[in-house]
Write an enzyme that holds these catalytic residues in place. Sequence first.
Site, PDB file in Angstrom:
ATOM      1  N   GLY A 119     -29.056  -2.038 -89.719  1.00 28.06           N
ATOM      2  CA  GLY A 119     -30.410  -2.273 -89.188  1.00 28.06           C
ATOM      3  C   GLY A 119     -30.821  -4.003 -89.145  1.00 28.06           C
ATOM      4  N   ASP A 139     -44.404  -0.970 -83.332  1.00 28.67           N
ATOM      5  CA  ASP A 139     -42.646  -0.629 -83.731  1.00 28.67           C
ATOM      6  C   ASP A 139     -42.091   0.172 -82.863  1.00 28.67           C
ATOM      7  OD1 ASP A 139     -40.066  -3.088 -83.489  1.00 28.67           O
ATOM      8  OD2 ASP A 139     -39.374  -1.968 -85.671  1.00 28.67           O
ATOM      9  N   GLY A 152     -26.791   3.652 -90.349  1.00 32.04           N
ATOM     10  CA  GLY A 152     -26.800   2.720 -89.010  1.00 32.04           C
ATOM     11  C   GLY A 152     -27.353   1.640 -90.068  1.00 32.04           C
ATOM     12  N   VAL A 160     -29.425   2.423 -93.090  1.00 29.47           N
ATOM     13  CA  VAL A 160     -30.099   4.009 -93.876  1.00 29.47           C
ATOM     14  C   VAL A 160     -28.393   4.977 -94.083  1.00 29.47           C
ATOM     15  CG1 VAL A 160     -31.048   5.656 -92.658  1.00 29.47           C
ATOM     16  CG2 VAL A 160     -31.329   3.526 -91.592  1.00 29.47           C
ATOM     17  N   PHE A 171     -33.586  -4.042 -91.213  1.00 33.94           N
ATOM     18  CA  PHE A 171     -34.241  -4.196 -92.143  1.00 33.94           C
ATOM     19  C   PHE A 171     -33.306  -3.609 -93.296  1.00 33.94           C
ATOM     20  CE2 PHE A 171     -38.329  -3.879 -89.492  1.00 33.94           C
ATOM     21  CZ  PHE A 171     -38.415  -4.684 -89.971  1.00 33.94           C
ATOM     22  N   GLY A 172     -32.556  -2.675 -92.945  1.00 31.64           N
ATOM     23  CA  GLY A 172     -31.180  -2.818 -93.822  1.00 31.64           C
ATOM     24  C   GLY A 172     -30.635  -1.316 -93.653  1.00 31.64           C
TER      25      GLY A 172
END
Length: 675
Positions: free
Chosen positions: A357, A472, A355, A362, A359-360
């Site tokens: 997202g 979160d 994935g 995966v 944030f970065g």
Amino acid sequence: MAAQGLHLFFLIFFNHLIFLLSQQEGAGFIYNDFSQAQADLHLDGAAKILLPGGLLQLTNASTQQMGHAFFKKPFEFDPSDKKFSFSTHFVCALVPKPGADGGHGIAFVVSSSVDFTQADPTQYLGLFNISTNGSPSSQLLAIELDTVQSAEFDDIDKNHVGIDINSLNSVESASASYFSNTKGKKQSIKLLSGEPLQVWVDYGGSLLNVTVAPLRIQKPYHPLLSRSINLTEIFPDRRLFFGFSAATGSLISYQYILGWSFSRSRVMLQSLDFSKLPQIPHPRAKKEQASPLLVVLLLLLLLIMLVALGGIYLYRRKKYAEVREAWEKEYGPHRFSYKSLYKATKGFDRDGRLGKGGFGEVYRGNLPHVGAIAVKRVCHDAKQGMKQFVAEVVTMGSLKHRNLVPLLGYCRRKGELLLVSEYMSNGSLDQYLFHRKKPALSWPQRFAVLKDIASALHYLHTGANQVVLHRDIKASNVMLDSDFNGRLGDFGMARFEDYGDSLPATAAVGTMGYMAPELTTMRTSTRTDVYAFGAFMLEVICGRRPLDPKIPAEKRHLIKWVCDCWRKDSLVDAVDTRLGLEYSEEEIDMVLKLGLLCTNIVAESRPSMEHVVQYINQNLPLPDFSPDSPGIGVSSPVLLETAFTSRSSLEPSASPPSPHNSMFVTHTITYGDGR
Ligand SMILES: *[C@@H]1O[C@H](CO)[C@@H](O)[C@H](O)[C@H]1NC(C)=O
Ligand SMILES: *[C@@H]1O[C@H](CO)[C@@H](O)[C@H](O)[C@H]1NC(C)=O
Ligand SMILES: *[C@@H]1O[C@H](CO)[C@@H](O)[C@H](O)[C@H]1NC(C)=O
Ligand SMILES: *[C@@H]1O[C@H](CO)[C@@H](O)[C@H](O)[C@H]1NC(C)=O
Ligand SMILES: *[C@@H]1O[C@H](CO)[C@@H](O)[C@H](O)[C@H]1NC(C)=O
């Protein structure tokens, strides 16, 4: 009687033999080396015995040298004695001087005198001078091993053996070779090879035989040279000295005699013991002048190789470079090397990407001894706060609960942080809620996941040593393991703090729609997590995000919409249509109302997670409240306003950004899960 006769016969025979042997005494000698021969030999010129080995050196590879070595005692012969004979066997070596062309050679000499002072140290092998060469008065017989072809002496080649009588113009000569007894044919030899060489000279019955062979070869059956010689003619004085002579002129080499056996009789000749022969010193070749082109080429090649190796090294260093600081030592076991992660994820292969997202990215990977992992690559620029962050990551790793995604460790690189956690085979919950590719979850499955996450959050808030806030909670941060258990993951956002510890400026951490309204002005607390969990519960049941800009305004804010439905007494309108009719209306009602309770705009009115767990497990009935109770179903217009106008305005401007938060503040406000 017969035996006695035989005995007598042998007695007489042996007596006779001993008599014969004593007769022969003084008629021969043997030197396996010359270390004890100093007294027996007449040496002159450059000739000397090299100690301790006992090597007899005739010349020493300097120019214009000659050397002689003669057995001091002369042998007399009687011309009437037709049986006069002698036999000799010696080992010599002609060692070329590196860089030089090689000298004139060596000679075995039979001479009436040992005085060679008049000889020239040139091509005459130390035997003659220009006027005595060819003169019968020399009284000299020589066997030459000649390594120079002199036109002056009618030499056949530059590698020959010859018989010389009073002159270097040989009466008989042949190219150096020997008859191989085993192969039955002639084999050539190189005289100036530096290798030891055997020479036999046999005289008997007026026949002179000369034989040569390499060392350790049995004496060849056939001599190289055979010549009828009348010794009386050559040596009218009847006195014979035996020895060796050699000279260098402008041409030089080392000339050695290693061992020498001599006898008046061929049968009495003692054989040399090769194992006792002295060693030949082989002069070290002066370093050959390598061609400058070759040197340059080699250097160039070396340089290219060095550059290539250096390049590979630098490339690998850069490829696997990490940031590592002293304080990280204590977190050693939780630190993964970038290389191992790189290998585990096959170089962060796109096919293994789980994935992407806010944030970065995966990636899925496989670590030896660990198993399937998920690696999250988070971009970060901040140096500050990293220490605390890593400390948190490591502490997170020690949190153990069946509904948490275990965090295994981390790795740091320039501008990048990698978080390693266990791989959850069924992915994140949001895919089942919002993506048509995955099957919709049934109500019992969803209800179970909600209970799981409530339990996990309760553990974070109360079960660990410290209060841990997740910060979160949302569907995309809830993972499903192989048994479809809900697992709370993504601690990248989570922070923990003690109760009462006021940390301002942590407010803007989270995702729009899940963020409690007080977050713009107040610190985070367990109550903000409860708010997010409430929004998450509604999300799971309604199958939509809490805040969806694509949905018409009256339904856009999920909390408000659910509350509106309740007010209209048609809560089922809010339920995800994909659930069908397979659900318990009573349970759905309870969870939706609990969601509204948790998202009360007044933080203090929200239940604690302890209570939430009890409510959701139906161990405790929900408190009495209505859609019109204070704080219920209220959207926060301020937040909504800012959310759709400016993201950056969400950053708390009043409080100075604390270093330990700065890295989150700029990145962490996301919409949905950033897909
Ligand atoms: C060889 O021997 C001579 C004396 O016979 C000496 O003068 C000369 O230096 C020697 N040369 C070497 C290279 O030993
Ligand atoms: C050669 O040697 C003889 C004696 O052996 C001597 O009389 C004569 O002078 C020598 N000649 C030269 C050129 O050295
Ligand atoms: C010399 O060689 C010949 C031929 O091989 C042989 O018949 C003769 O006996 C040899 N003489 C000596 C003294 O070795
Ligand atoms: C050898 O030479 C001497 C003197 O010249 C002569 O008397 C004798 O007969 C010769 N011997 C042979 C075998 O030719
Ligand atoms: C969930 O994971 C299990 C085990 O890995 C697998 O067999 C199953 O197919 C997965 N279900 C879905 C819907 O992906």
